[in-house]
Write a protein that holds these residues in place. Sequence first.
Motif, mmCIF file in Angstrom:
data_model
loop_
_atom_site.group_PDB
_atom_site.id
_atom_site.type_symbol
_atom_site.label_atom_id
_atom_site.label_comp_id
_atom_site.label_asym_id
_atom_site.label_seq_id
_atom_site.Cartn_x
_atom_site.Cartn_y
_atom_site.Cartn_z
ATOM 1 N N LYS A 7 -17.698 11.907 -11.797
ATOM 2 C CA LYS A 7 -17.954 12.574 -10.521
ATOM 3 C C LYS A 7 -16.719 12.668 -9.617
ATOM 4 N N PRO A 8 -15.928 11.611 -9.414
ATOM 5 C CA PRO A 8 -14.744 11.744 -8.544
ATOM 6 C C PRO A 8 -13.729 12.773 -9.058
ATOM 7 N N TYR A 9 -13.570 12.842 -10.372
ATOM 8 C CA TYR A 9 -12.629 13.803 -10.939
ATOM 9 C C TYR A 9 -13.124 15.236 -10.752
ATOM 10 N N VAL A 10 -14.393 15.433 -10.982
ATOM 11 C CA VAL A 10 -14.984 16.773 -10.837
ATOM 12 C C VAL A 10 -14.908 17.223 -9.385
ATOM 13 N N VAL A 11 -15.220 16.321 -8.463
ATOM 14 C CA VAL A 11 -15.150 16.662 -7.040
ATOM 15 C C VAL A 11 -13.724 17.005 -6.642
ATOM 16 N N SER A 12 -12.766 16.254 -7.140
ATOM 17 C CA SER A 12 -11.362 16.521 -6.833
ATOM 18 C C SER A 12 -10.933 17.886 -7.349
ATOM 19 N N ILE A 13 -11.324 18.224 -8.556
ATOM 20 C CA ILE A 13 -10.955 19.515 -9.138
ATOM 21 C C ILE A 13 -11.607 20.657 -8.371
ATOM 22 N N VAL A 14 -12.873 20.494 -8.022
ATOM 23 C CA VAL A 14 -13.582 21.546 -7.284
ATOM 24 C C VAL A 14 -12.969 21.737 -5.901
ATOM 25 N N GLU A 15 -12.591 20.651 -5.244
ATOM 26 C CA GLU A 15 -11.946 20.764 -3.932
ATOM 27 C C GLU A 15 -10.617 21.509 -4.035
ATOM 28 N N ARG A 16 -9.829 21.189 -5.041
ATOM 29 C CA ARG A 16 -8.542 21.878 -5.219
ATOM 30 C C ARG A 16 -8.735 23.354 -5.515
ATOM 31 N N LEU A 17 -9.696 23.656 -6.380
ATOM 32 C CA LEU A 17 -9.955 25.063 -6.692
ATOM 33 C C LEU A 17 -10.445 25.830 -5.472
ATOM 34 N N ALA A 18 -11.323 25.218 -4.688
ATOM 35 C CA ALA A 18 -11.821 25.878 -3.478
ATOM 36 C C ALA A 18 -10.685 26.120 -2.491
ATOM 37 N N ALA A 19 -9.824 25.129 -2.311
ATOM 38 C CA ALA A 19 -8.689 25.288 -1.406
ATOM 39 C C ALA A 19 -7.735 26.369 -1.909
ATOM 40 N N ALA A 20 -7.506 26.408 -3.221
ATOM 41 C CA ALA A 20 -6.610 27.420 -3.789
ATOM 42 C C ALA A 20 -7.191 28.822 -3.608
ATOM 43 N N ILE A 21 -8.483 28.964 -3.781
ATOM 44 C CA ILE A 21 -9.107 30.283 -3.609
ATOM 45 C C ILE A 21 -9.033 30.723 -2.157
ATOM 46 N N ILE A 22 -9.281 29.807 -1.236
ATOM 47 C CA ILE A 22 -9.205 30.148 0.188
ATOM 48 C C ILE A 22 -7.780 30.541 0.568
ATOM 49 N N VAL A 23 -6.798 29.774 0.109
ATOM 50 C CA VAL A 23 -5.396 30.088 0.405
ATOM 51 C C VAL A 23 -5.018 31.434 -0.210
ATOM 52 N N PHE A 24 -5.510 31.713 -1.412
ATOM 53 C CA PHE A 24 -5.230 32.995 -2.053
ATOM 54 C C PHE A 24 -5.777 34.156 -1.232
ATOM 55 N N LEU A 25 -7.020 34.057 -0.812
ATOM 56 C CA LEU A 25 -7.633 35.150 -0.051
ATOM 57 C C LEU A 25 -6.953 35.354 1.306
ATOM 58 N N VAL A 26 -6.695 34.258 2.006
ATOM 59 C CA VAL A 26 -6.016 34.364 3.300
ATOM 60 C C VAL A 26 -4.587 34.875 3.118
ATOM 61 N N GLY A 27 -3.917 34.390 2.091
ATOM 62 C CA GLY A 27 -2.544 34.829 1.824
ATOM 63 C C GLY A 27 -2.463 36.305 1.490
ATOM 64 N N MET A 28 -3.398 36.800 0.687
ATOM 65 C CA MET A 28 -3.412 38.229 0.355
ATOM 66 C C MET A 28 -3.640 39.065 1.615
ATOM 67 N N PHE A 29 -4.528 38.612 2.481
ATOM 68 C CA PHE A 29 -4.781 39.328 3.731
ATOM 69 C C PHE A 29 -3.529 39.358 4.595
ATOM 70 N N ILE A 30 -2.850 38.220 4.706
ATOM 71 C CA ILE A 30 -1.639 38.149 5.533
ATOM 72 C C ILE A 30 -0.527 39.008 4.948
ATOM 73 N N ILE A 31 -0.375 38.994 3.631
ATOM 74 C CA ILE A 31 0.662 39.823 3.006
ATOM 75 C C ILE A 31 0.397 41.299 3.268
ATOM 76 N N LYS A 32 -0.837 41.736 3.106
ATOM 77 C CA LYS A 32 -1.168 43.138 3.372
ATOM 78 C C LYS A 32 -0.946 43.488 4.834
ATOM 79 N N LEU A 33 -1.266 42.564 5.734
ATOM 80 C CA LEU A 33 -1.048 42.794 7.156
ATOM 81 C C LEU A 33 0.439 42.927 7.468
ATOM 82 N N ILE A 34 1.250 42.053 6.912
ATOM 83 C CA ILE A 34 2.697 42.108 7.144
ATOM 84 C C ILE A 34 3.276 43.413 6.616
ATOM 85 N N LEU A 35 2.856 43.831 5.429
ATOM 86 C CA LEU A 35 3.370 45.076 4.858
ATOM 87 C C LEU A 35 2.929 46.283 5.681
ATOM 88 N N ARG A 36 1.707 46.250 6.175
ATOM 89 C CA ARG A 36 1.228 47.351 7.010
ATOM 90 C C ARG A 36 2.030 47.435 8.309
#
Length: 91
Positions: A7-36
């Motif tokens: 359980k601790p390993y699975v929770v750690s992996i899921v937290e990292r994946l969730a954080a990476a997905i959030i950073v990816f989505l926010v980062g893509m939005f910011i990159i598109k905004l900067i280019l615009r």
Amino acid sequence: MTWETMKPYVVSIVERLAAAIIVFLVGMFIIKLILRIMKRMKRFKELNLTAHRFLCNFVKCVLYVVLTVTIISILGVPMASVVAIVASAAA
């Protein structure tokens, strides 16, 4: 292995994946905004079309590399390996 030991390993992996997905989505939005914003800037409109495209593509590539390195570091990959790969790709 039981669920209680995994359980601790699975929770750690899921937290990292969730954080990476959030950073990816926010980062893509910011990159598109900067280019615009760059495309609408008066100084960039005054540039030669080729120079304007070059600068936009250069900034886009740099921002994507920064986003990728950030996501990879969130996922827990050692930064020494990432820096070595980026340096060898640039050479």
